[in-house]
Design a protein around this motif. Structure first.
Motif, PDB file in Angstrom:
ATOM      1  N   GLY A  70       2.581  22.006  -8.173  1.00 59.15           N
ATOM      2  CA  GLY A  70       2.331  23.188  -7.482  1.00 59.15           C
ATOM      3  C   GLY A  70       3.054  23.456  -6.305  1.00 59.15           C
ATOM      4  N   GLY A  71       3.231  22.427  -5.612  1.00 65.63           N
ATOM      5  CA  GLY A  71       3.839  22.661  -4.002  1.00 65.63           C
ATOM      6  C   GLY A  71       5.490  23.225  -4.295  1.00 65.63           C
ATOM      7  N   PRO A  72       6.397  22.841  -5.080  1.00 68.29           N
ATOM      8  CA  PRO A  72       7.602  23.684  -5.220  1.00 68.29           C
ATOM      9  C   PRO A  72       7.654  24.840  -5.457  1.00 68.29           C
ATOM     10  N   ALA A 121      -3.818  17.977   0.981  1.00 68.41           N
ATOM     11  CA  ALA A 121      -2.900  19.292   1.240  1.00 68.41           C
ATOM     12  C   ALA A 121      -2.214  19.443  -0.060  1.00 68.41           C
ATOM     13  N   GLY A 122      -1.657  18.508  -0.589  1.00 72.40           N
ATOM     14  CA  GLY A 122      -0.800  18.657  -1.951  1.00 72.40           C
ATOM     15  C   GLY A 122      -1.734  19.043  -3.204  1.00 72.40           C
ATOM     16  N   GLU A 123      -2.801  18.433  -3.065  1.00 76.23           N
ATOM     17  CA  GLU A 123      -3.878  18.800  -4.207  1.00 76.23           C
ATOM     18  C   GLU A 123      -3.976  20.544  -4.022  1.00 76.23           C
ATOM     19  N   ALA A 175       8.391  17.838   1.896  1.00 81.46           N
ATOM     20  CA  ALA A 175       9.453  18.416   1.306  1.00 81.46           C
ATOM     21  C   ALA A 175       9.232  19.994   1.599  1.00 81.46           C
ATOM     22  N   ASN A 176       7.976  20.559   1.960  1.00 86.93           N
ATOM     23  CA  ASN A 176       7.909  21.882   2.364  1.00 86.93           C
ATOM     24  C   ASN A 176       8.565  22.240   3.385  1.00 86.93           C
ATOM     25  N   GLN A 177       9.577  23.470   3.158  1.00 87.90           N
ATOM     26  CA  GLN A 177      10.412  23.951   4.210  1.00 87.90           C
ATOM     27  C   GLN A 177       9.554  24.542   5.292  1.00 87.90           C
ATOM     28  N   ASN A 181       0.498  -1.256  -0.082  1.00 83.07           N
ATOM     29  CA  ASN A 181      -0.057  -0.022  -0.020  1.00 83.07           C
ATOM     30  C   ASN A 181       0.877   1.302   0.113  1.00 83.07           C
ATOM     31  N   HIS A 182       0.564   2.154  -1.029  1.00 81.96           N
ATOM     32  CA  HIS A 182       1.464   3.267  -1.037  1.00 81.96           C
ATOM     33  C   HIS A 182       1.568   4.168   0.051  1.00 81.96           C
ATOM     34  N   ILE A 183       0.459   4.326   0.602  1.00 82.56           N
ATOM     35  CA  ILE A 183       0.266   5.301   1.819  1.00 82.56           C
ATOM     36  C   ILE A 183       1.146   4.578   2.984  1.00 82.56           C
ATOM     37  N   PHE A 187      -2.259  22.726  -2.724  1.00 79.83           N
ATOM     38  CA  PHE A 187      -1.041  23.258  -3.418  1.00 79.83           C
ATOM     39  C   PHE A 187      -1.103  23.468  -4.934  1.00 79.83           C
ATOM     40  N   ASP A 188      -1.277  22.214  -5.428  1.00 79.85           N
ATOM     41  CA  ASP A 188      -1.347  22.181  -7.118  1.00 79.85           C
ATOM     42  C   ASP A 188      -2.350  23.109  -7.694  1.00 79.85           C
ATOM     43  N   LYS A 189      -3.662  23.081  -7.066  1.00 82.83           N
ATOM     44  CA  LYS A 189      -4.936  23.955  -7.518  1.00 82.83           C
ATOM     45  C   LYS A 189      -4.596  25.323  -7.463  1.00 82.83           C
ATOM     46  N   SER A 193       0.298  14.046   0.898  1.00 79.91           N
ATOM     47  CA  SER A 193       0.998  13.767  -0.305  1.00 79.91           C
ATOM     48  C   SER A 193      -0.105  14.538  -1.115  1.00 79.91           C
ATOM     49  N   GLY A 194      -0.073  14.258  -2.489  1.00 79.84           N
ATOM     50  CA  GLY A 194      -0.907  14.839  -3.376  1.00 79.84           C
ATOM     51  C   GLY A 194      -2.377  14.405  -3.405  1.00 79.84           C
ATOM     52  N   GLY A 195      -2.464  12.970  -3.042  1.00 83.26           N
ATOM     53  CA  GLY A 195      -4.078  12.537  -3.041  1.00 83.26           C
ATOM     54  C   GLY A 195      -4.416  12.477  -1.629  1.00 83.26           C
ATOM     55  N   GLY A 251       3.666   2.843   2.535  1.00 84.47           N
ATOM     56  CA  GLY A 251       5.086   3.086   2.182  1.00 84.47           C
ATOM     57  C   GLY A 251       5.632   4.361   2.792  1.00 84.47           C
ATOM     58  N   HIS A 252       4.700   5.613   2.387  1.00 86.71           N
ATOM     59  CA  HIS A 252       5.021   6.855   3.277  1.00 86.71           C
ATOM     60  C   HIS A 252       5.224   6.747   4.584  1.00 86.71           C
ATOM     61  N   ILE A 253       4.257   5.983   5.174  1.00 83.90           N
ATOM     62  CA  ILE A 253       3.950   6.071   6.929  1.00 83.90           C
ATOM     63  C   ILE A 253       5.341   5.825   7.191  1.00 83.90           C
ATOM     64  N   ILE A 304       5.019  27.013  -5.340  1.00 80.74           N
ATOM     65  CA  ILE A 304       4.429  27.773  -4.349  1.00 80.74           C
ATOM     66  C   ILE A 304       5.468  28.198  -3.293  1.00 80.74           C
ATOM     67  N   GLN A 305       6.236  27.118  -2.875  1.00 81.44           N
ATOM     68  CA  GLN A 305       7.232  27.177  -1.823  1.00 81.44           C
ATOM     69  C   GLN A 305       8.227  28.408  -2.350  1.00 81.44           C
ATOM     70  N   ASN A 306       8.659  28.261  -3.580  1.00 78.10           N
ATOM     71  CA  ASN A 306       9.545  29.149  -4.303  1.00 78.10           C
ATOM     72  C   ASN A 306       9.178  30.744  -4.039  1.00 78.10           C
ATOM     73  N   GLY A 315       5.556  12.150   3.218  1.00 83.63           N
ATOM     74  CA  GLY A 315       4.667  12.409   1.823  1.00 83.63           C
ATOM     75  C   GLY A 315       5.275  13.515   1.310  1.00 83.63           C
ATOM     76  N   GLY A 316       4.882  13.793  -0.126  1.00 76.62           N
ATOM     77  CA  GLY A 316       5.399  14.891  -1.052  1.00 76.62           C
ATOM     78  C   GLY A 316       5.435  16.165  -0.312  1.00 76.62           C
ATOM     79  N   VAL A 317       4.306  16.638   0.412  1.00 77.80           N
ATOM     80  CA  VAL A 317       4.265  17.931   1.121  1.00 77.80           C
ATOM     81  C   VAL A 317       5.253  17.851   2.206  1.00 77.80           C
TER      82      VAL A 317
HETATM   83  O1  KG4 Z   1       3.719  11.975  -1.973  1.00 75.08           O
HETATM   84  P1  KG4 Z   1       3.778  12.588  -3.434  1.00 75.08           P
HETATM   85  O2  KG4 Z   1       4.916  12.642  -4.230  1.00 75.08           O
HETATM   86  O3  KG4 Z   1       2.878  11.812  -4.485  1.00 75.08           O
HETATM   87  C1  KG4 Z   1       1.464  11.573  -4.071  1.00 75.08           C
HETATM   88  O4  KG4 Z   1       1.696  10.240  -3.394  1.00 75.08           O
HETATM   89  O5  KG4 Z   1       0.345  12.179  -4.237  1.00 75.08           O
HETATM   90  O6  KG4 Z   1       3.114  14.083  -3.276  1.00 75.08           O
HETATM   91  C2  KG4 Z   1       3.191  14.903  -4.239  1.00 75.08           C
HETATM   92  C3  KG4 Z   1       2.575  16.105  -3.826  1.00 75.08           C
HETATM   93  C4  KG4 Z   1       2.122  17.067  -4.871  1.00 75.08           C
HETATM   94  O7  KG4 Z   1       0.898  17.752  -4.655  1.00 75.08           O
HETATM   95  C5  KG4 Z   1       3.280  18.351  -4.850  1.00 75.08           C
HETATM   96  O8  KG4 Z   1       2.664  19.575  -5.196  1.00 75.08           O
HETATM   97  C6  KG4 Z   1       3.624  18.293  -3.305  1.00 75.08           C
HETATM   98  O9  KG4 Z   1       3.364  16.912  -3.057  1.00 75.08           O
HETATM   99  N1  KG4 Z   1       4.776  18.822  -3.036  1.00 75.08           N
HETATM  100  C7  KG4 Z   1       5.006  20.040  -2.261  1.00 75.08           C
HETATM  101  C8  KG4 Z   1       6.241  20.339  -2.371  1.00 75.08           C
HETATM  102  N2  KG4 Z   1       7.186  19.347  -2.945  1.00 75.08           N
HETATM  103  C9  KG4 Z   1       6.070  18.474  -3.498  1.00 75.08           C
HETATM  104  N3  KG4 Z   1       3.961  20.608  -1.552  1.00 75.08           N
HETATM  105  C10 KG4 Z   1       4.608  21.701  -0.935  1.00 75.08           C
HETATM  106  N4  KG4 Z   1       5.650  22.239  -0.810  1.00 75.08           N
HETATM  107  C11 KG4 Z   1       6.873  21.507  -1.558  1.00 75.08           C
HETATM  108  N5  KG4 Z   1       8.031  21.849  -1.270  1.00 75.08           N
END
Ligand code: KG4
Ligand code: ZN
Length: 343
Positions: free
Chosen positions: A177-179, A160-162, A274-276, A108-110, A164-166, A134-136, A112-114, A181-183, A270-272
């Motif tokens: 969108g995440g990286p 949350a990631g969604e 990475a947000n500082q 299960n991918h989630i 940022f992306d939207k 994460s994105g989803g 994996g993240h946990i 927006i952070q930039n 998760g992906g988010v």
């Molecule tokens: O975990 P992940 O790589 O993929 C999924 O399992 O969904 O997460 C991807 C999400 C995307 O929505 C992306 O915009 C977000 O992580 N993300 C960030 C940053 N880097 C990636 N959100 C905020 N700040 C970041 N630096």
């Protein structure tokens, strides 16, 4: 024990090898070509996975100084994710398991993240409070041990990631969108605009659609939604103010949970992750609560096969057995986590 992990749930093709829980190789090929479409195109993603998976496996074996027949366990992401994309990695892994006569673990991918924090030198201690962003998915969890995870809360709308992306899309900042927006946020003033933080009736759930709509309304009101007329300085301020509201919404529930639950460590994954600003906020809260903090390195925050190999390894270690009939699934299966009411 040499464990092979394969991840193809979305737009990253990744192959990793861990030996006795230690990382040997974690290769990630990101499909950047989706950027021009403003999001992931599932069919193109599947095709790219097909092209990349074999060369990545070859390189991962080389980097680990191993041959294919040295692999003892084969793990692949089974879901949640894009079905066509998942099937590429899952079928590839099953084929390998069959031909090498080695056990196979669908992961299960989630999950994996946990457990991605265990790829770090300093590992989480059970029980730990884990925020998956994460994105989803957005999930606040108590990880009691390798097999029991309690779900405290989740998002009732966007992840949350969604969000940022939207919002990045509304601002014309591109995908993902995440990286972006952070930039922009790093150069902006986060107190310029007061975007709302949702207050829900349920204690640990999240909501991001109100925040997303608030940004949209702001753009309509101030700029008649003509993003080309927004100055770079304003874009930076809007990004910073949105990021602050999103991070505050997440941290609000983390703080509430820490006041109620006795845990040994705190983990952000998760992906988010990475947000500082998220990383800094977790550091602050961990210090205040005297808790061990584990946030994975950037290579383990976004989608990667190292976390899939590690999760598969722990399931195998716990005596879990799986057949080759495991199927791909698009969303989180019921019963993945323990609901608080069933504790
Ligand atoms: O975990 P992940 O790589 O993929 C999924 O399992 O969904 O997460 C991807 C999400 C995307 O929505 C992306 O915009 C977000 O992580 N993300 C960030 C940053 N880097 C990636 N959100 C905020 N700040 C970041 N630096
Ligand atoms: Zn992910």
């Amino acid at each position: 024990m040499n464990v092979l992990g394969i991840e193809t749930s979305c737009d990253e093709t990744s192959v990793a090898i861990i030996s006795d829980g230690k990382l040997k190789s974690n290769l990630i090929s990101s499909q950047d070509f989706h950027n021009k479409y403003g999001g992931v195109v599932p069919e193109l993603s599947s095709r790219a996975h097909l092209q990349m998976i074999n060369p990545l496996l070859k390189s991962a074996l080389e980097e680990s100084n191993l041959k294919l027949y040295d692999i003892d366990l084969i793990c692949a992401t089974a879901g949640p994710g894009l079905i066509g994309a998942l099937l590429v990695g899952l079928t590839f892994a099953k084929g390998l398991a069959l031909s090498l006569n080695k056990p196979f673990v669908p992961v299960n991918h989630i999950e994996g993240h946990i457990f991605s924090g265990f790829l770090m030198e300093e590992k989480p201690e059970f029980p730990y409070l884990c925020l998956v962003v994460s994105g989803g998915h957005t999930l606040l969890l108590i990880v009691k041990n390798e097999l029991e995870i309690i779900k405290l809360g989740t998002t009732i709308d966007d992840a949350a990631g969604e969000a940022f992306d939207k919002v990045a899309k509304m601002l014309g900042l591109g995908y993902p969108g995440g990286p972006a927006i952070q930039n922009a946020a790093e150069k902006g003033n986060e107190n310029e605009i007061n975007f709302p933080v949702a207050q829900l009736k349920t204690e640990y759930d999240f909501s991001f659609s109100g925040l997303k709509t608030a940004v949209l309304r702001y753009l309509q009101k101030e700029y008649d939604q003509k993003i080309e007329s927004i100055s770079q300085n304003d874009l930076n301020n809007i990004s910073a103010s949105f990021q602050k509201a999103a991070v505050d919404a997440l941290m609000q529930n983390v703080k509430k949970a820490l006041a109620h639950y006795d845990v040994k460590s705190l983990s952000l994954v998760g992906g988010v992750a990475a947000n500082q600003k998220m990383r800094d906020s977790f550091k602050e809260v961990a210090e205040k609560n005297n808790l061990k903090l584990v946030i994975p390195d950037l290579q383990f925050c976004g989608d990667n096969a190292a976390m899939i190999a590690y999760r598969g390894y722990t399931l195998n270690k716990n005596g879990k057995k799986y057949g080759l009939d495991a199927n791909a699934y698009p969303s989180l299966p019921e019963g993945t986590f323990i609901e608080p009411s069933n504790r």
